[in-house]
Design a protein around this motif. Structure first.
Motif, mmCIF file in Angstrom:
data_model
loop_
_atom_site.group_PDB
_atom_site.id
_atom_site.type_symbol
_atom_site.label_atom_id
_atom_site.label_comp_id
_atom_site.label_asym_id
_atom_site.label_seq_id
_atom_site.Cartn_x
_atom_site.Cartn_y
_atom_site.Cartn_z
ATOM 1 N N ALA A 66 65.657 31.793 63.687
ATOM 2 C CA ALA A 66 66.952 32.144 63.808
ATOM 3 C C ALA A 66 67.244 33.486 63.586
ATOM 4 O O ALA A 66 66.600 34.361 62.769
ATOM 5 N N PHE A 67 68.020 34.091 64.319
ATOM 6 C CA PHE A 67 67.975 35.646 64.843
ATOM 7 C C PHE A 67 69.479 36.116 64.670
ATOM 8 O O PHE A 67 70.432 35.298 65.153
ATOM 9 N N SER A 68 69.724 36.838 63.566
ATOM 10 C CA SER A 68 71.174 37.143 63.271
ATOM 11 C C SER A 68 71.806 37.905 64.344
ATOM 12 O O SER A 68 71.134 38.879 64.936
ATOM 13 N N LYS A 69 72.970 37.634 64.834
ATOM 14 C CA LYS A 69 73.342 38.081 65.961
ATOM 15 C C LYS A 69 73.979 39.530 65.909
ATOM 16 O O LYS A 69 73.760 40.472 66.514
ATOM 17 N N GLU A 70 73.954 39.931 64.600
ATOM 18 C CA GLU A 70 74.483 41.357 64.332
ATOM 19 C C GLU A 70 73.434 42.463 64.516
ATOM 20 O O GLU A 70 73.490 43.507 64.874
ATOM 21 N N LYS A 71 71.972 41.738 64.375
ATOM 22 C CA LYS A 71 70.964 42.789 64.796
ATOM 23 C C LYS A 71 70.467 42.723 66.030
ATOM 24 O O LYS A 71 69.173 43.183 66.063
ATOM 25 N N ILE A 72 71.004 41.786 66.933
ATOM 26 C CA ILE A 72 70.452 41.646 68.253
ATOM 27 C C ILE A 72 70.594 42.821 69.078
ATOM 28 O O ILE A 72 71.757 43.468 69.164
ATOM 29 N N GLN A 73 69.261 43.585 69.479
ATOM 30 C CA GLN A 73 69.604 44.549 70.411
ATOM 31 C C GLN A 73 69.040 44.395 71.885
ATOM 32 O O GLN A 73 69.133 45.111 72.680
ATOM 33 N N SER A 74 68.563 43.123 72.204
ATOM 34 C CA SER A 74 68.045 43.200 73.447
ATOM 35 C C SER A 74 68.888 42.160 74.034
ATOM 36 O O SER A 74 69.733 41.133 73.613
ATOM 37 N N SER A 75 68.663 41.949 75.395
ATOM 38 C CA SER A 75 69.458 40.993 76.195
ATOM 39 C C SER A 75 68.570 39.825 76.653
ATOM 40 O O SER A 75 69.080 39.003 77.359
ATOM 41 N N VAL A 76 67.363 39.826 76.249
ATOM 42 C CA VAL A 76 66.513 38.809 76.561
ATOM 43 C C VAL A 76 65.801 38.355 75.374
ATOM 44 O O VAL A 76 65.547 39.128 74.460
ATOM 45 N N VAL A 77 65.669 36.980 75.271
ATOM 46 C CA VAL A 77 64.546 36.362 74.282
ATOM 47 C C VAL A 77 63.430 35.927 74.964
ATOM 48 O O VAL A 77 63.500 35.307 75.907
ATOM 49 N N GLU A 78 62.155 36.249 74.465
ATOM 50 C CA GLU A 78 60.974 35.976 75.386
ATOM 51 C C GLU A 78 60.135 35.028 74.221
ATOM 52 O O GLU A 78 60.192 35.430 72.963
ATOM 53 N N VAL A 79 59.663 33.928 74.568
ATOM 54 C CA VAL A 79 58.771 33.021 74.028
ATOM 55 C C VAL A 79 57.512 33.182 74.750
ATOM 56 O O VAL A 79 57.043 32.774 75.823
ATOM 57 N N TYR A 80 56.267 33.661 73.926
ATOM 58 C CA TYR A 80 55.127 33.862 74.456
ATOM 59 C C TYR A 80 54.317 32.908 73.540
ATOM 60 O O TYR A 80 54.071 32.332 72.382
ATOM 61 N N VAL A 81 53.242 32.219 74.441
ATOM 62 C CA VAL A 81 52.418 31.230 73.728
ATOM 63 C C VAL A 81 50.895 31.887 74.066
ATOM 64 O O VAL A 81 50.609 32.446 74.983
ATOM 65 N N ARG A 82 50.183 32.262 72.855
ATOM 66 C CA ARG A 82 49.124 32.772 72.699
ATOM 67 C C ARG A 82 47.927 32.103 72.353
ATOM 68 O O ARG A 82 48.266 31.051 71.665
ATOM 69 N N ASP A 83 46.756 32.432 72.520
ATOM 70 C CA ASP A 83 45.500 31.962 71.786
ATOM 71 C C ASP A 83 44.738 32.624 70.964
ATOM 72 O O ASP A 83 44.733 34.048 71.055
ATOM 73 N N ARG A 84 44.690 32.169 69.717
ATOM 74 C CA ARG A 84 44.404 33.002 68.464
ATOM 75 C C ARG A 84 42.789 33.229 68.723
ATOM 76 O O ARG A 84 42.095 32.452 68.870
ATOM 77 N N GLU A 85 42.384 34.556 68.568
ATOM 78 C CA GLU A 85 40.828 35.191 68.692
ATOM 79 C C GLU A 85 40.655 35.529 66.977
ATOM 80 O O GLU A 85 41.371 36.357 66.605
ATOM 81 N N MET A 86 39.521 35.131 66.728
ATOM 82 C CA MET A 86 38.981 35.646 65.596
ATOM 83 C C MET A 86 38.499 37.221 65.633
ATOM 84 O O MET A 86 38.882 37.696 64.730
ATOM 85 N N VAL A 87 37.827 37.588 66.704
ATOM 86 C CA VAL A 87 37.345 38.865 66.608
ATOM 87 C C VAL A 87 38.399 39.788 67.458
ATOM 88 O O VAL A 87 38.585 40.986 66.777
ATOM 89 N N SER A 88 38.469 39.484 68.569
ATOM 90 C CA SER A 88 39.368 40.402 69.494
ATOM 91 C C SER A 88 40.645 40.084 69.505
ATOM 92 O O SER A 88 41.218 39.509 68.780
ATOM 93 N N ARG A 89 41.524 41.028 70.241
ATOM 94 C CA ARG A 89 42.948 40.720 70.554
ATOM 95 C C ARG A 89 43.176 39.442 70.762
ATOM 96 O O ARG A 89 42.556 38.609 71.794
ATOM 97 N N ASP A 90 44.408 38.515 70.401
ATOM 98 C CA ASP A 90 44.811 37.436 70.720
ATOM 99 C C ASP A 90 45.137 37.295 72.114
ATOM 100 O O ASP A 90 45.856 38.250 72.764
ATOM 101 N N ASP A 91 44.767 36.120 72.713
ATOM 102 C CA ASP A 91 44.705 36.187 74.174
ATOM 103 C C ASP A 91 46.208 35.760 74.672
ATOM 104 O O ASP A 91 46.729 34.890 74.036
#
Length: 787
Positions: A104-129
C-alpha cells in the motif's frame, strides 16, 4: 522558566475540524471528473479523514526462467513507486512461487506517474538478477470502493528491461486505488514504514486483541482425614498450600494438632480460559519456624469444577491425596491398595462476578464472567483515531531523534492497536474502531507509545508518550466529538507535554429506556454486594488478573507488550505519592468550599451585612413558618432552578487530563523523585531518612485530624452514656423539659422563635461561644484513655 510558563494553555483540550467521511473522485470506476462529497455518511469509516492508497497485490508467478549459470531461480518481487520500494519474501529454487502479499502506497507521497513491478532472482554473491517487469500507468488504475468485491487479479506477461519484447514467465497482479476502509489495508506492507524490513513488518501492523476470559476460582478447604507426618509419635499441625499458576495461597494453621485437621477456609484465585493451569494442593505439617513437611499432594484440572452462576452452595467432594515419604524398602508396596489420606473440598468457578483487572475508578466493563448473565448492549461506541501532532523525539537513530508512534485503545475485553507510523512526529493513522457498550458509566482508555521493537532496535521496552481517558457518561448521545487531547506525562524532571492526540468519538444510543433503567442499578454484578470480597482480597486478585492479561496479550502475534498493558491498566495507581495525596486533599477542600461559602453567606445574613437580603430572608422565613407544607417543595424547586441555571455553563468537551487538579504543575522535584523511586526503594539512606521523616510529619497531621473527628463523634455518644454523670443528668433533664414544652407549644411558634433568635441583629449578639457549643466542648471522649 518563562518558556515553561507560556504553554500552560497548551495543557487544555482543543476543538478540531477534520474532514470526516468518504469523499470520492469522479474518476476510475465512477466516471466523470472532479471531486464530490458523499451525501450518505458511510456506516464504517465516517469518523476518520479519508486517506487514499495505491494497492498492489502480488499473488504468484509461473514459468519463470532459470539462471543459465546456476540452473536455479530464487524469485522475489519488488514493487517500485517513485522513491518507495516494497519487496516480497524470496523462494529458493522455485519457478512457480506464490507470495500473496499486498503493498500500500500513500497517495499523499506518490511522486511518480507509473508503478513498476520487477521480478528478480536473488543472488548470494553478485547483484540480484533481473527477470522481467510489468509497468502500470497511474491514470489507468481503477478505483475500488467498499463494499465492492475485491478486484480480481490478472496474469501479466513480463517485459524485458529495455525493449517492449516479452520475456518468458508471467506474474499475477491486482492494482487498484482505494482507501483505508479496504480489507487489504491491515495486512498490507505500507510505504509509511518503508524503512522496516524482516520481522519488524509484523510489529507495525494494526491489530485487534481480545483479553482472555477471566474467572474467579473459589477453593473452600474444609478438612482432611488421616494425614500422617514422617514422625508418627507427634500429631501434625497441618495447613494447606494451594497453587494456581504463579498464585500461591495458604490456609491458617489448624488450631489443634491432629491427623484429621479442619480449616473451612476460602482461598480465591484468578483463572483464565482455556484453563491450562492446574490447581495443586499440598497438605503440610508445620515443624519449625521456617520448616514445613509435605504430607500429601493432589493436582486437579480446573475443567472438572462446577461453574456457579449465583450464590447457591456447591456440592463438596472428597479427593484422595498422593502420599509422600515412601521409603526405598516400601517401593514395591507402592502399587498395593493402601488406605490413603484424603481432603474435603468445595471448589467452583464463579461466573456471577466481574473479574476486575483494572482500577474501579476507570472501569471499562462491568459484565459478569458467565455469558448467560449478559444483558443486551445499550449503545455503540465508535472512535476514530485520526492523528497525533507535535510528538517529541523518543529515541535516536543514525544520530537524529525519531519517533515510531502507535496508539492503543482499550474498552471492555477488546484492545485495538493502530499501525506504527515510522519516523514521524505528526503520524496520521485514520483508523476507526467500534465497541458495544453495556453500561454508560464506563471509561475508554487510549495510550500512545513509541515502538522500540523494529528491526535492529535493542531498546528493552516501548516508551509511553501519553494517555487519554474518556468517560462515556460525559458524552452527549449521537454527537461527534472532534478534539485534540494533550498527551501529558509526569517524568522525574517534571510535567512534560509529549504532543497531542486527535480523536473523533461518537456514542450512539440503542436503548434510552435501558440506559435510564441502568442508572438505578448497582454498577457491578449483584454477587459483589451479596458476597463481597475484602479490600485486601480485591487488591491481590486485581494484581493477579492484570498479570494474566499482560502475559496473555504478550503471547499474541504481534505481541501487545507487558509495559503497554500495565500502563493502560494503571498498575501502579495504588503506590504512595506526595503529589497525589496533595491533589486529593485539595479535591476535598474544593468540595467543602461550596458548604463554606454557603455558611459564610448565612453568617452575613445573620450579621445584617446586607440589610435588604436579611429582610428578604426574614420574609421567606415567615412565609414558610405560616405554611410549613411549602418547605420541602421550596427546597426541590430551588434545586430545579439551580440545575436549569447551570445548564448554560455545562461542559462542551469530554474531560481530559487536568494538570492543575493533578497538582502536576507545582510539584516539588524531590516529591517527583520519590514518586518514581522503585519499590522497595533504591535511594541512598540519607534521602530515605529525609522522606520517611517528611512522611511521618504528614501522617502526624492526618492522624490529628482523624483523632479530632473521632473526638466529636464520641462527645455525641457521651451525651447519654453517663461518662460525665453531671453533664448527662443535665442533658436528660433538659430533654424532658424540651419534650414537655414542644408538646404544649405549636411547632410554628417554636420555629418562629428559633428563627428570630438565629437572625437577630449583631447588637444582640455576644462575641463569646454559645451555651450549647460550650456544653458540647466540655463533654469527655475516649481520647483520655489513649496511651
Amino acid at each position: 522558566m518563562g518558556s515553561q510558563a507560556a504553554p500552560k494553555e497548551d495543557y487544555k483540550l482543543k476543538d478540531t475540524k477534520p474532514q470526516l467521511g468518504e469523499r470520492w473522485p469522479h474518476g476510475g470506476l465512477r466516471g466523470g471528473g472532479g471531486w464530490i462529497s458523499s451525501e450518505r455518511a458511510t456506516s464504517t469509516y465516517d469518523l476518520v479523514e479519508q486517506m487514499f492508497y495505491l494497492y498492489v497485490r502480488v499473488v504468484k508467478a509461473k514459468n519463470l526462467p532459470t539462471n543459465p549459470v546456476t540452473g536455479n531461480c530464487d524469485p522475489y518481487v519488488e514493487v517500485k513507486l517513485g522513491n518507495y520500494k516494497g519487496k516480497t519474501k524470496h523462494f529458493e529454487k522455485k519457478t512457480n512461487p506464490e507470495w500473496n502479499q499486498v503493498f500500500a502506497f500513500s497517495k499523499e507521497k506518490i511522486q511518480s506517474s507509473v508503478v513498476e513491478v520487477y521480478v528478480r532472482d536473488r543472488e548470494m554473491v553478485s547483484r540480484d538478477d533481473y527477470i522481467g517487469k510489468v509497468v502500470f500507468d497511474m491514470n489507468e488504475v481503477p478505483t475500488r470502493v467498499p463494499p465492492d468485491s475485491p478486484l480480481a487479479p490478472q496474469w501479466y506477461r513480463l517485459e524485458d528491461r529495455h525493449s517492449d519484447a516479452k520475456v518468458r514467465g508471467e506474474v499475477m497482479l491486482a492494482v487498484w486505488m482505494g482507501t483505508q476502509a479496504d480489507e487489504a489495508f491491515p495486512e498490507a506492507w505500507h510505504s509509511d514504514a518503508a524503512s522496516v524490513h524482516g520481522e519488524g513488518v509484523y510489529n507495525i501492523r494494526s491489530k485487534v486483541y481480545v483479553s482472555p476470559k477471566l474467572w474467579y476460582l473459589r477453593v473452600n478447604v474444609i478438612e482432611a482425614q488421616d494425614v500422617e507426618p514422617r514422625d508418627r509419635s507427634q500429631p501434625p499441625q497441618a495447613f494447606v498450600k494451594a497453587q494456581v499458576g504463579n498464585q500461591v495461597l495458604k490456609t491458617k494453621l489448624c488450631q489443634t494438632k491432629t491427623t484429621n485437621p479442619m480449616w473451612n477456609e476460602d482461598l480465591l484465585f484468578v483463572a483464565a480460559e482455556p484453563f491450562e493451569e492446574h490447581l495443586v494442593l499440598t497438605v503440610e505439617n508445620k515443624i519449625g519456624a521456617a520448616k514445613d513437611e509435605e504430607m500429601g499432594k493432589i493436582t486437579l484440572s480446573l475443567n472438572i469444577f462446577e461453574r456457579r452462576l449465583d450464590h447457591r452452595p456447591v456440592h463438596s467432594r472428597w479427593f484422595n491425596l498422593e502420599r509422600f515419604g515412601f521409603g526405598v524398602l516400601e517401593g514395591d508396596k507402592r502399587h498395593e491398595l493402601k488406605f490413603s489420606s484424603r481432603i474435603h473440598l468445595r471448589v467452583c468457578l464463579e461466573g456471577a462476578y466481574h473479574v476486575l483487572d483494572e482500577s474501579t475508578m476507570y472501569i471499562s466493563d462491568v459484565r459478569p464472567t458467565a455469558r448467560q448473565l449478559w444483558k443486551q448492549p445499550i449503545g455503540i461506541l465508535e472512535v476514530g483515531i485520526l492523528s497525533a501532532q507535535g510528538l517529541l523525539p523518543m529515541k535516536t537513530k543514525d544520530g537524529r531523534g525519531t519517533t515510531d508512534a502507535y496508539c492503543v485503545a482499550k474498552y471492555g475485553q477488546k484492545w485495538v492497536r493502530t499501525r506504527t507510523i515510522t519516523e514521524s512526529f505528526n503520524p496520521k493513522w485514520n483508523e476507526q474502531y467500534t465497541w458495544e457498550v453495556y453500561d454508560p458509566c464506563t471509561v475508554i482508555t487510549l495510550g500512545v507509545f513509541d515502538n522500540c521493537h523494529l528491526g535492529g532496535n535493542d531498546k528493552p521496552a516501548d516508551s509511553r508518550i501519553g494517555k487519554v481517558r474518556i468517560r462515556l457518561s460525559t458524552l452527549e448521545m449521537d454527537r461527534i466529538y472532534t478534539n485534540s487531547y494533550p498527551l501529558l506525562v509526569l517524568q522525574p524532571s517534571g510535567l512534560k507535554k509529549m504532543g497531542e492526540l486527535q480523536l473523533a468519538v461518537r456514542f450512539t444510543c440503542l436503548s434510552l429506556a435501558n440506559i435510564i433503567y441502568l442508572y438505578g442499578h448497582p454498577l457491578l454484578p449483584k454477587m459483589h454486594y451479596l458476597h463481597p470480597f475484602t479490600v485486601n482480597q480485591l487488591d491481590s486478585l486485581r494484581y493477579q488478573a492484570m498479570t494474566i492479561v499482560a502475559v496473555s496479550l504478550g503471547r499474541a502475534d504481534p505481541p501487545l507488550r507487558k509495559e503497554v498493558v500495565e500502563y493502560m491498566l494503571d498498575v501502579d495507581s495504588h503506590m504512595w505519592s506526595m503529589r497525589r495525596s496533595k491533589a486529593n486533599f485539595f479535591r476535598i477542600v474544593s468540595l467543602f468550599s461550596g458548604v463554606i461559602s454557603m455558611s459564610k453567606w448565612l453568617g452575613e445574613v445573620c450579621h445584617w451585612k446586607n440589610p435588604v437580603t436579611t429582610i428578604l430572608v426574614h420574609v421567606l422565613f415567615f412565609i414558610l413558618i405560616c405554611y410549613p407544607e411549602l418547605i420541602l417543595p421550596t427546597i426541590f424547586l430551588y434545586m430545579f432552578l439551580i440545575g436549569i441555571w447551570n445548564f448554560r455553563f455545562r461542559p462542551r468537551h469530554p474531560p481530559h487530563m487536568d494538570t492543575k487538579l493533578s497538582w502536576a504543575e507545582a510539584v516539588h522535584p524531590d516529591e517527583l523523585d520519590e514518586e518514581f523511586d522503585t519499590f522497595p526503594t533504591s535511594k541512598l539512606q540519607d534521602v530515605v531518612r529525609m522522606r520517611y521523616d517528611r512522611l511521618r510529619s504528614v501522617a502526624g497531621r492526618i492522624q490529628t485530624v482523624v483523632g479530632d473527628i473521632a473526638t466529636q463523634g464520641e462527645r455525641f455518644q457521651a451525651l447519654l452514656s453517663w461518662r460525665d454523670p453531671r453533664a448527662t443528668s443535665m442533658f436528660v433533664i433538659f430533654c424532658l423539659i424540651v419534650a414537655v414544652l414542644l408538646y404544649v407549644t405549636p411547632f410554628q411558634m417554636i420555629a418562629l422563635l428559633a428563627g428570630i433568635f438565629w437572625l437577630r441583629h449583631p447588637r444582640f449578639r455576644s462575641k463569646l461561644p454559645s451555651v450549647p457549643s460550650n456544653f458540647f466542648r466540655r463533654l469527655p471522649s475516649c481520647a483520655d484513655s489513649m496511651l
